[in-house]
Design an enzyme around this catalytic site. Structure first.
Site, mmCIF file in Angstrom:
data_model
loop_
_atom_site.group_PDB
_atom_site.id
_atom_site.type_symbol
_atom_site.label_atom_id
_atom_site.label_comp_id
_atom_site.label_asym_id
_atom_site.label_seq_id
_atom_site.Cartn_x
_atom_site.Cartn_y
_atom_site.Cartn_z
ATOM 1 N N ASP A 197 0.870 -1.164 0.000
ATOM 2 C CA ASP A 197 0.000 0.000 0.000
ATOM 3 C C ASP A 197 0.922 1.235 0.000
ATOM 4 O O ASP A 197 2.151 1.128 0.071
ATOM 5 C CB ASP A 197 -0.958 -0.014 1.201
ATOM 6 C CG ASP A 197 -2.170 0.857 0.941
ATOM 7 O OD1 ASP A 197 -3.218 0.647 1.573
ATOM 8 O OD2 ASP A 197 -2.081 1.772 0.083
HETATM 9 C C1 GLC Z 1 -4.308 4.454 -0.106
HETATM 10 C C2 GLC Z 1 -5.172 3.283 0.228
HETATM 11 C C3 GLC Z 1 -5.293 2.289 -0.885
HETATM 12 C C4 GLC Z 1 -5.184 3.020 -2.200
HETATM 13 C C5 GLC Z 1 -3.763 3.548 -2.313
HETATM 14 C C6 GLC Z 1 -3.533 4.314 -3.620
HETATM 15 O O1 GLC Z 1 -3.686 4.965 1.004
HETATM 16 O O2 GLC Z 1 -4.966 2.570 1.431
HETATM 17 O O3 GLC Z 1 -6.551 1.618 -0.717
HETATM 18 O O4 GLC Z 1 -5.475 2.149 -3.281
HETATM 19 O O5 GLC Z 1 -3.425 4.358 -1.214
HETATM 20 O O6 GLC Z 1 -4.271 5.493 -3.603
#
Ligand code: GLC
Length: 751
Positions: free
Chosen positions: A280
């Site tokens: 993430d």
């Molecule tokens: C965010 C989220 C994730 C998302 C990623 C890209 O913090 O936790 O669900 O897809 O970053 O935006």
């Protein structure tokens, strides 16, 4: 298959190559051939995803792409920019490897569908698949080829802002709908135009964040992980999902991003997942913040050892992997496996054959077909929680004037909900718009916002609202949450209607008019204080671009609501977590054992209550149960039967009942099947959803609803973490919610 005496061990399907396309073996071969030609620097480049700010491209990005040091970009907006960056990768870099273009397309791109929790309320996998298909078609038309959806974190805590993105509290429903979303995004062939790679997230257990506070610690036993939190991910993988995303969260002391049990033992060894695993956002660099590592070099090593193929946004791989390989801390051969996971997805997407996007080859954004799909999805997401005196549907002949009151009656931005990076509020049709459009001059509409926002405590608009209500035959209150009160990093400790909304309901209720509360929110709200003040409650979640027309159609009776709750609605936040598939405990509460706090006599002795599991001031039941939802028909279930009272392990059987519409209007009912395993190696939930089907019935019409199961669908993970089906007694219910009363018993006997 290993048969242990007295139980059948069920095996999980092992996948050599994800079902991301028809030619998985070909893609695997091409990936290995390409990896063999790559330098270590190019391999590490593929493992790096770079974020592009909304208004600027990092100065060194173009050069890095041309040098083959970037495998993916995130948030590149606009087909011209995407094609430019793809051209640098394909034409300039040594091996011409195209980029993965990632974007959060969570519940629509330009045409915004209901939030996923709202879509889950449809209990309609086909509707959910269609929504993802439309989202993919629109996203692909601007060069996006990878979305970070579906999110399938089981969520039992409405304080958690991200419950909005989830598919609810139940593993079976979440599994069915997650698989449907994957199929919608990816189609039958990822290389086909208009399809994009999906990403099952957040692996895993994120929904158990303590106190519903986002990013907080999770402590989940392995048995609970396997029986509750992991099944939807397995379902997504079985549906061929191309990628998974690691969760931010600390799972039992080891953050998911570095958790080898999750990422290696379960995901790769047990499940055979061969797709792409991405961190993430900066979750690798955050391993240091968790306190798992002392520096980013250690973070890079911990994540690589766990098998995180690609790093999102942070740069620990770019900065440290080359040195870690050089120092022998990780073998280049391990990186080769991770790079191959990435390349297989790129081959499956057909990016090497067709790296560029021509918008003219794609359907127009927000075209009539897409808007119609969004309206249909919003319609099926609406849950009628109560409808005293059949106030709904409004009879346009009876009600010559309506008061439309509340900050969410005409909120084109907020009705879209969270995670709408590319949505356009100018396209939204609000409930006020739709009611005015539909009713025209036939009914007078008195509109009053009453509050500036859902959080506002300034009651100066109340007088105007009450004046509107006094002039009207019926009152429609559009209340709930602005979109910013839900979603990532937006958890709430008090989940009642925010601001002065409860006071507004109380003031309107005092007028004694037929009053309907329509709730637009990103989570289950605690409505215990106001539930008796209104005749009807329609839960609309954040319904998306076409929320207005959908709500108006239901309010005016042009369509019957058919939604069912995918998540429990508590009376008050103190009951949380409260969910239907709970364990029985050794002292389950009953109506007889519950004593309300107000009924305790003064100086009551310690043992004056029933010594069972309840809250003195809230009881033990929710305000509205999982699976609950009314329609404009009235449904009766009778004559439940099981095809055989004694069922042999390994065989299949049917559980069925008769369903009659005893009401006066045609309607759709979502009939649900629940089972209970009465005695098992580990305690089992008092009910578990095992099937559902939508049945449309005219008044007086009867249908036989039949569910066919194999005994393997009764499987659970036992103390030894083996998936087993044990002989023994079971109960089965068929009905319109998890509180179904119609029950039959059956027994599973040894093979
Ligand atoms: C965010 C989220 C994730 C998302 C990623 C890209 O913090 O936790 O669900 O897809 O970053 O935006």
């Amino acid at each position: 298959m290993v048969h242990t005496v007295g139980e059948v061990v069920t095996t999980t399907a092992v996948q050599s190559v994800p079902g991301v396309s028809s030619d998985g073996a070909g893609h695997a071969r091409r990936a290995l051939e390409l990896v063999a030609r790559m330098t270590l620097g190019e391999k590490i480049g593929q493992m790096s995803q770079v974020n592009i700010g909304a208004d600027h491209v990092p100065a060194d990005l173009r050069g890095a792409i041309a040098a083959g040091r970037v495998g993916s970009v995130l948030n590149a907006v606009g087909v011209d920019l995407v094609n430019e960056l793809q051209c640098l990768a394909v034409e300039e870099s040594r091996l011409g490897i195209p980029l993965l273009i990632g974007r959060d397309v969570i519940h629509g791109f330009k045409t915004v569908f209901p939030i996923p929790l709202g879509q889950a309320a449809s209990w309609n996998p086909e509707r959910v698949r269609e929504g993802a298909r439309v989202a993919a078609a629109e996203a692909a038309s601007v060069g996006v080829n990878w979305t970070f959806a579906p999110m399938m974190d089981i969520s039992r805590d409405p304080r958690w802002g991200r419950i909005a993105e989830s598919l609810g509290e139940d593993p079976y429903l979440s599994s069915r709908l997650a698989a449907a979303m994957v199929r919608g995004f990816q189609g039958d062939n990822l290389a086909a135009r208009g399809t994009i790679a999906a990403c099952a997230k957040h692996f895993a257990g994120y929904g158990a964040s303590e106190a519903g506070r986002d990013y907080n610690t999770t402590n989940v036993s392995e048995n609970e992980m396997r029986n509750v939190y992991l099944p939807p991910f397995k379902a997504a993988i079985d549906a061929g999902v191309a990628s998974l995303m690691a969760s931010f969260s600390d799972l039992d002391g080891v953050p998911a991003t570095a958790n080898e049990w999750l990422m290696k033992r379960v995901l790769r060894d047990e499940w055979g997942f061969a797709g792409l695993l991405v961190s993430d956002w900066e979750s690798i660099s955050e391993l240091m913040v968790h306190g798992l590592t002392a520096n980013h070099r250690q973070s890079a090593l911990a994540a690589a050892r766990a098998g995180i193929d690609m790093e999102m946004a942070s740069t620990t791989y770019r900065d440290h992997l080359e040195g870690l390989v050089g120092d022998g801390h990780i073998a280049e051969a391990e990186l080769d496996v991770m790079v191959a996971n990435i390349l297989r997805v790129k081959f499956a997407l057909g990016l090497f054959e067709r790296p560029y996007t021509d918008a003219a080859e794609h359907a127009a954004l927000a075209n009539p077909d897409h808007l119609r799909a969004a309206k249909d999805a919003a319609l099926e997401s609406l849950v009628l929680l109560k409808n005293d005196d059949q106030v709904l549907p409004l009879d346009a002949h009876r009600a010559r004037s309506l008061a439309v009151i509340g900050p969410l009656a005409d909120a084109p931005f907020d009705q879209l909900g969270t995670w709408v990076f590319d949505g356009d509020p100018k396209l939204s049709i609000t409930p006020l718009d739709a009611l005015r459009e539909t009713l025209g001059e036939a009914v007078t509409i008195h509109f009053a916002g009453a509050l500036a926002t859902s959080r506002s405590r300034d009651r100066q608009g109340f007088d105007e609202a009450l004046a509107a209500a006094r002039r009207a035959d019926a009152v429609l209150l559009f209340l709930g949450e602005e979109s910013v009160l839900s979603g990532e990093a937006h958890s709430r400790a008090d989940i009642r209607l925010p601001g002065a909304q409860e006071a507004l309901i109380e003031a309107v209720a005092a007028l004694g008019k037929p009053t309907v509360l329509i709730v637009l929110a990103g989570r289950p709200l605690a409505l215990g204080n106001v539930v008796d003040d209104v005749a009807s409650i329609l839960y609309a979640w954040h319904p998306g671009t076409m929320g207005g027309p959908a709500i108006a159609e239901v309010l005016l009776g042009r369509a019957s609501p058919s939604g069912k709750l995918p998540v429990t609605l508590p009376r008050q936040v103190g009951q949380v977590p409260i969910y239907y598939n709970h364990k029985n405990t050794g002292r389950p509460a009953t109506p007889e054992s519950f004593v309300h706090i107000d009924d305790l006599p003064a100086s009551a002795p310690q043992l004056s209550t029933g010594n069972t599991s309840f809250h003195l001031d809230a009881g033990y039941t929710p305000l509205f149960a999982f699976g609950h939802g009314l329609g404009y028909g009235e449904f009766s279930y009778q004559r439940i039967r099981v095809s055989d009272r004694r069922i042999t392990l390994g065989s299949s059987f049917a559980i069925e009942a008769e369903l009659t519409n005893v009401g006066i209007r045609e309607a759709v009912e979502v009939a649900q099947l629940y089972i209970r395993d009465l005695v098992a190696d580990v305690t089992r939930p008092v009910r578990e959803l095992k099937g559902f089907q939508r049945v449309r019935l005219k008044p007086g019409e009867t249908a036989r609803v039949s569910f066919r199961l194999g005994t393997e669908e009764l499987a659970f993970y036992n103390r030894r973490m083996r998936s087993v089906v044990e002989p023994g007694r079971f109960q089965a219910w068929i009905g319109g919610s998890s509180e179904a009363a119609l029950m039959a018993e059956f027994e599973v006997v040894g093979g």
